[in-house]
Design an enzyme around this catalytic site. Structure first.
Site, mmCIF file in Angstrom:
data_model
loop_
_atom_site.group_PDB
_atom_site.id
_atom_site.type_symbol
_atom_site.label_atom_id
_atom_site.label_comp_id
_atom_site.label_asym_id
_atom_site.label_seq_id
_atom_site.Cartn_x
_atom_site.Cartn_y
_atom_site.Cartn_z
ATOM 1 N N ASP A 13 6.807 7.699 -38.911
ATOM 2 C CA ASP A 13 5.677 6.799 -38.595
ATOM 3 C C ASP A 13 4.377 7.228 -39.278
ATOM 4 O OD1 ASP A 13 7.427 5.505 -36.679
ATOM 5 O OD2 ASP A 13 6.965 7.136 -35.295
ATOM 6 N N LYS A 16 4.591 5.619 -44.355
ATOM 7 C CA LYS A 16 5.351 5.685 -45.607
ATOM 8 C C LYS A 16 5.468 4.326 -46.281
ATOM 9 C CE LYS A 16 9.040 7.595 -43.734
ATOM 10 N NZ LYS A 16 8.518 7.886 -42.388
ATOM 11 N N GLY A 40 11.519 1.974 -39.390
ATOM 12 C CA GLY A 40 11.019 0.804 -40.087
ATOM 13 C C GLY A 40 9.789 1.076 -40.911
ATOM 14 N N HIS A 41 9.558 0.208 -41.889
ATOM 15 C CA HIS A 41 8.347 0.233 -42.694
ATOM 16 C C HIS A 41 7.633 -1.103 -42.519
ATOM 17 C CE1 HIS A 41 9.523 3.909 -44.429
ATOM 18 N NE2 HIS A 41 10.152 3.478 -45.498
ATOM 19 N N GLN A 223 12.325 8.165 -41.298
ATOM 20 C CA GLN A 223 11.903 9.155 -40.295
ATOM 21 C C GLN A 223 11.052 10.257 -40.924
ATOM 22 O OE1 GLN A 223 15.631 8.752 -40.228
ATOM 23 N NE2 GLN A 223 15.671 7.247 -38.624
#
Length: 429
Positions: A13, A16, A40-41, A223
């Site tokens: 988180d 990225k 997720g992104h 991650q």
């Protein structure tokens, strides 16, 4: 020109998505090398927000995007994500997207097992997302996984199903659940197979060709290092190796191909789910960080725990993952604080530590040692050069890189792609 590997250097988180998107626009291929759809992104391109959990970030700009063999793939989640992005105008086809044919699949029985275990764990809950990632990795190393290439040979799947069901039926019986419905599983796989197989190929071969042509490859991790199954806060970790070295094994290219390792680091610290967190702030300051940073999970929507920057953890992550330089994100969240703190060490039962211990009881017991600095009241949001930053913010950045013993390569000052201060270009060798 160098290749670049992007990893999270905290608990994930770290922002990225924005950095990977920024780099992907300059790359010729983007490779996702580990994890599943539990991370997720969020990408903001112009006025459009894209939320990705499986697809590499390059897909939004049409860059060749590859899911490597180190990923565990939920084919139904993949189909839903592709359809959603296509609805936003993104073109996805076999020319710009490929899946490793030796990639293991996440099956409905993996999701079942994940949920059953977490529900039964009581105080031992790890805080999984319940998406079946852990059980899928277990079946991979247990040599009973169904892989993408098996979708082309479903008529020969019986021996693998025997191994798979022997394991899962025993576990399900322990939870009072019926055996695996093999006919239903085969029917589900038969239905999804054509969709997945159109993208399947030996991606190591395609990547070899891309590399031979002198193209830039961006390796994208999910991650963060502190969730690595070996090096993270075990057992409160993910089920794969999140360190940069996995880019080689998870893609099919050798370790000399991973290039510049860019560690993404938030200007403060967050984590989601259970586990130790030495600098966690359960007060107004922590709440302020969370609100200003919009700290909710991209995939799960879970609220993140917040705390001051922990230089001990990041220094350790950078060393373990061979980080060449960091991208410092969300600096603007610290705007307006009278003072800011950085953790420089720990106290553990009377001893001073300059590293994070491996045992979970020690991890839970360490007390942070803080260094306090003056804050700044000017805004850093949207800054694109050092000249745009307050002097005290620059001092904070300089102190961070001193303490983590790793230089700053980029500073991100908003979710917008262009709001980035470039100190060192990761793509220039």
């Amino acid at each position: 020109m160098a290749n670049v590997t992007v990893i999270g250097a905290q608990w994930g988180d770290e922002g990225k998505g924005k950095i990977v998107d920024w780099l992907a626009s300059r790359a010729d291929a983007v490779v996702r090398f580990q994890g599943g759809h539990n991370a997720g992104h969020t990408l903001v391109v112009g006025n459009t927000t894209y939320k990705l959990s499986l697809l590499p970030s390059g897909i939004v700009t049409g860059t060749l995007s590859i899911i490597g063999n180190g990923v565990v793939l939920d084919p139904w989640a993949l189909k839903a994500e592709i359809e959603k992005l296509e609805g936003q105008g993104v073109t996805i086809n076999p020319d710009n997207f490929a899946i490793a044919d030796n990639c293991p699949l996440i099956l409905p029985i993996h999701r079942d097992l994940d949920g059953l275990r977490e529900t039964a764990a009581g105080s031992g809950k790890i805080g999984t997302t319940g998406r079946g990632i852990g059980p899928a990795y277990e079946d991979k190393v247990g040599r009973r996984a169904i892989r993408v290439c098996d979708l082309a040979h479903l008529d020969q799947l019986e021996p693998q199903l025997d191994r798979l069901c022997a394991h899962h039926d025993a576990l399900r019986a322990g939870f009072g659940e019926p055996p695996v419905d093999r006919d239903r599983l085969l029917a589900d796989l038969s239905e999804i197979a054509p969709f997945v197989l159109q993208y399947a190929q030996p991606v190591w071969k395609r990547l070899k060709k891309v590399r031979k042509a002198g193209a830039r490859i961006l390796f994208e991790g999910a991650q963060g290092v502190l969730l690595d199954v070996d090096h993270g806060t075990y057992p409160f970790v993910t089920s794969s190796n999140t360190v940069s070295g996995t880019a080689a094994s998870g893609s099919g290219l050798g370790p000399n191909s991973t290039g510049f390792v860019l560690g993404i680091v938030k200007a403060y610290t967050t984590r989601v789910g259970s586990g130790p967190f030495p600098t966690e702030l359960e007060d107004e300051t922590g709440q302020r960080l969370g609100e200003r940073g919009h700290e909710f999970g991209t995939v799960t929507g879970r609220k993140r725990r917040c705390g001051w920057f922990d230089a001990v953890l990041v220094r350790q992550s950078c060393a373990i993952s061979g980080v060449t330089g960091i991208a410092l994100t969300k600096l603007d969240v610290l705007d307006g604080f009278d003072t800011v703190k950085i953790c420089t060490g720990y106290r553990l039962r009377g001893k001073i530590l300059d590293y994070f211990p491996s045992h979970s009881a020690d991890q839970a017991a360490v007390e942070p040692i803080y260094e306090e600095m003056d804050g700044w009241h000017e805004t850093t949001a949207g800054a694109r050069s050092w000249a745009d930053l307050p002097a005290q913010a620059i001092k904070y950045i300089q102190r961070v890189q001193e303490l983590i013993e790793t230089p700053v390569a980029l500073v991100s000052t908003s979710p917008e792609r262009e709001d980035t201060i470039l100190v060192r270009d990761p793509f220039v060798d």
